[in-house]
Design an enzyme around this catalytic site. Structure first.
Site, mmCIF file in Angstrom:
data_model
loop_
_atom_site.group_PDB
_atom_site.id
_atom_site.type_symbol
_atom_site.label_atom_id
_atom_site.label_comp_id
_atom_site.label_asym_id
_atom_site.label_seq_id
_atom_site.Cartn_x
_atom_site.Cartn_y
_atom_site.Cartn_z
ATOM 1 N N VAL A 149 4.065 -13.974 -2.888
ATOM 2 C CA VAL A 149 2.702 -15.532 -2.516
ATOM 3 C C VAL A 149 1.538 -14.895 -2.990
ATOM 4 O O VAL A 149 0.941 -14.037 -3.252
ATOM 5 C CB VAL A 149 2.520 -14.499 -0.581
ATOM 6 C CG1 VAL A 149 1.298 -15.056 -0.176
ATOM 7 C CG2 VAL A 149 4.144 -14.501 0.116
ATOM 8 N N GLU A 218 7.837 -0.017 0.443
ATOM 9 C CA GLU A 218 7.628 1.211 1.078
ATOM 10 C C GLU A 218 8.145 0.913 2.534
ATOM 11 O O GLU A 218 8.735 -0.197 2.567
ATOM 12 C CB GLU A 218 6.610 1.692 1.048
ATOM 13 C CG GLU A 218 5.369 1.548 0.724
ATOM 14 C CD GLU A 218 3.907 2.556 0.591
ATOM 15 O OE1 GLU A 218 3.700 2.780 0.930
ATOM 16 O OE2 GLU A 218 3.353 1.729 -0.268
ATOM 17 N N MET A 281 1.596 8.765 -4.092
ATOM 18 C CA MET A 281 0.055 8.495 -3.421
ATOM 19 C C MET A 281 0.017 9.709 -2.791
ATOM 20 O O MET A 281 0.230 10.160 -1.888
ATOM 21 C CB MET A 281 0.214 7.208 -2.632
ATOM 22 C CG MET A 281 0.867 6.114 -3.363
ATOM 23 S SD MET A 281 1.477 4.796 -2.647
ATOM 24 C CE MET A 281 2.808 5.211 -2.092
ATOM 25 N N THR A 282 -0.822 10.659 -3.538
ATOM 26 C CA THR A 282 -1.306 11.754 -3.053
ATOM 27 C C THR A 282 -2.526 11.980 -2.398
ATOM 28 O O THR A 282 -3.730 12.374 -3.191
ATOM 29 C CB THR A 282 -0.950 13.250 -4.359
ATOM 30 O OG1 THR A 282 -2.152 12.464 -5.476
ATOM 31 C CG2 THR A 282 0.712 13.518 -4.580
ATOM 32 N N TYR A 283 -2.843 11.281 -1.437
ATOM 33 C CA TYR A 283 -3.590 10.727 -0.268
ATOM 34 C C TYR A 283 -3.488 10.514 1.029
ATOM 35 O O TYR A 283 -2.013 10.184 1.075
ATOM 36 C CB TYR A 283 -5.030 9.503 -1.114
ATOM 37 C CG TYR A 283 -4.053 8.360 -1.734
ATOM 38 C CD1 TYR A 283 -3.459 7.291 -1.003
ATOM 39 C CD2 TYR A 283 -4.592 7.935 -3.171
ATOM 40 C CE1 TYR A 283 -3.213 6.491 -1.466
ATOM 41 C CE2 TYR A 283 -3.597 7.508 -3.758
ATOM 42 C CZ TYR A 283 -2.779 6.582 -2.869
ATOM 43 O OH TYR A 283 -2.647 5.330 -3.815
ATOM 44 N N GLU A 284 -4.282 10.139 2.111
ATOM 45 C CA GLU A 284 -3.957 10.406 3.197
ATOM 46 C C GLU A 284 -3.094 11.530 3.900
ATOM 47 O O GLU A 284 -2.266 10.967 4.986
ATOM 48 C CB GLU A 284 -3.366 8.608 3.568
ATOM 49 C CG GLU A 284 -3.746 7.245 3.035
ATOM 50 C CD GLU A 284 -5.053 6.982 4.288
ATOM 51 O OE1 GLU A 284 -4.528 6.792 4.571
ATOM 52 O OE2 GLU A 284 -6.050 7.019 3.330
ATOM 53 N N TRP A 407 -7.052 4.863 -5.229
ATOM 54 C CA TRP A 407 -6.750 4.229 -4.404
ATOM 55 C C TRP A 407 -8.641 3.976 -3.525
ATOM 56 O O TRP A 407 -8.752 5.122 -3.184
ATOM 57 C CB TRP A 407 -6.248 4.321 -3.397
ATOM 58 C CG TRP A 407 -6.070 3.421 -2.141
ATOM 59 C CD1 TRP A 407 -6.313 2.825 -0.966
ATOM 60 C CD2 TRP A 407 -5.545 1.779 -1.938
ATOM 61 N NE1 TRP A 407 -6.668 2.122 0.306
ATOM 62 C CE2 TRP A 407 -6.131 1.306 -1.143
ATOM 63 C CE3 TRP A 407 -4.952 0.884 -3.311
ATOM 64 C CZ2 TRP A 407 -5.219 -0.029 -0.648
ATOM 65 C CZ3 TRP A 407 -4.492 -0.161 -2.634
ATOM 66 C CH2 TRP A 407 -4.602 -0.698 -1.199
#
Length: 431
Positions: A149, A218, A281-284, A407
């Site tokens: 897309v 993911e 992705m070392t967050y959340e 991010w």
């Protein structure tokens, strides 16, 4: 050379007396921290102070020798800077200490950006372009037939060239608000679909001038872990032949867990062997649908990095960092109202408006506070500031990592870029 100090606002302090302590103009502090929309300083708020020196209050038992040793300088430099006529110093005396560079060397920096309007995209890239190695418009969504897309990334790409920022084409299995397991699995099962997808990606990268690709698949079925590894090998073969770099995004974990929708299919060791670099992705940890907590607690971030460097070459690891926080309504309920994302600037502004002091949690190295809204509902806010950023950026040096990945752009956080610039030099990979 301008060096940054990080100052935590204490009761009774003003911008004027803080500036006096560090021997700088208050306007310099005002500008670098972008305080124009914050009504007044908040107790517990961190400020970055641009200075060529720091201030030290002499304590009982101090000597010029011990102070010089403490700050990595020499006695004569302190004597000269302060115009001392004697080496005797009294407790309570404020000494100006010459600063040495804290720069740790070169790192690569990526930032994800969600395309918006051409004007907003232009502003965002121009605000931070000098601090970036890569920029990743998020995202090109793949379909189960191998098509992709399109997105409106033209302004991002054209503005990035001004700062020699290399664009990475972020590819995801995102659909209808979440990562789609069925799309990912369908592609992994069929090499002919993969070939179609690779051809479409290569065509787009050539047409738009992308430097490489960032594959962010993911919620892959954990049992398809090996299929994903094979897919990546085929992708690297196809893209390297055309001169493109290949990176992947990985969920954070502290062991080779092979179960779970988010973690199971992400094989750290295999990715470290197959692709050019990874973004972890070392967050959340604190997330909008979960209970209040730090978004990127430094202790848990470090646990992930400690594991990662045992199976992935450290120079292939980009450590993820958030540019935002969350504001949770209390009490937290799993099926209740989700937290609202908040910028660090807005978090400070809100604390000032509500008259709340900011606390700094020592375990997570993150700022936090609580307040009541106009309806009497209590809220808990966790966010990032100069102190939390500095602690996480130290991990990049400690573990000899490739760099950092942010991010997400569009969330005002001027202190982050000031601290990053103070601690590291940014690699540029395009002329």
């Amino acid at each position: 050379m301008v060096i940054l100090n990080i100052h935590t606002v204490a009761p009774g302090e003003s911008l004027y007396n803080i500036a006096k302590i560090y021997g700088v103009n208050p306007d310099e502090i005002y500008e670098i921290n972008e305080l124009s929309d914050i009504p007044y300083l908040v107790i517990g708020q961190s400020l970055v102070i641009p200075t060529k020196e720091t201030a030290y209050i002499v304590r009982p038992g101090d000597s010029l020798y011990s102070i010089a040793k403490k700050f990595g300088t020499n006695e004569q430099s302190i004597v000269s800077l302060n115009g001392l006529t004697s080496t005797r110093i009294e407790p309570g005396t404020v000494l100006r200490i010459p600063e040495g560079s804290k720069n740790y060397g070169f790192v690569e920096v990526n930032a994800y950006i969600e395309p918006s309007t051409p004007k907003r995209d232009e502003v965002l890239v121009n605000e931070v372009g000098e601090h970036l190695t890569y920029i990743s418009p998020f995202s090109y969504q793949v379909k189960a037939d191998g098509s992709i897309v399109p997105i409106r990334d033209d302004t991002i790409l054209s503005e990035s060239k001004k700062y020699r920022v290399a664009p990475l084409m972020a590819i995801t299995n995102f659909a209808e608000g979440n990562f789609d397991t069925q799309i990912a699995d369908t592609i992994l099962y069929d090499e002919s679909i993969q070939d179609t997808l690779f051809a479409n990606i290569i065509s787009t990268m050539k047409q738009k001038g992308y430097y490489g690709v960032n594959i962010d698949f993911e919620r892959i079925t954990p049992e398809n872990r090996q299929l994903y590894n094979t897919f990546l090998k085929r992708a690297v073969d196809a893209f390297h032949k055309q001169g493109f770099v290949v990176s992947t995004a990985l969920a954070p974990k502290t062991s080779d867990v092979q179960t779970g929708a988010w973690h199971g299919a992400h094989d750290y060791k295999a990715h470290g062997e197959i692709v050019d670099f990874v973004i972890i992705m070392t967050y959340e940890w604190g997330w909008s649908g979960g209970p209040p907590y730090a978004v990127a607690p430094v202790d848990l971030v470090e646990d992930v990095i400690k594991y990662a460097v045992t199976v992935i070459p450290s120079k292939k690891i980009m450590m993820g960092m958030p540019l935002y926080g969350y504001d949770w309504p209390l009490p937290y309920m799993p099926d209740g109202k989700w937290a609202k994302r908040i910028s660090p600037q807005d978090a400070i502004k809100l604390a000032a408006k509500k008259g709340q002091e900011i606390e700094f949690d020592r375990q997570t190295q993150s700022p936090t506070y609580k307040y009541y809204d106009e309806n009497g509902t209590e809220h808990e806010v966790w966010f990032e500031d100069a102190r939390s950023v500095e602690e996480k950026l130290k991990l990049v040096n400690e573990y000899d990592l490739r760099g950092i990945s942010y991010w997400v752009l569009g969330v005002p956080f001027p202190q982050n870029w000031a601290v990053l610039d103070d601690m590291y030099k940014i690699v540029k990979v395009v002329p």
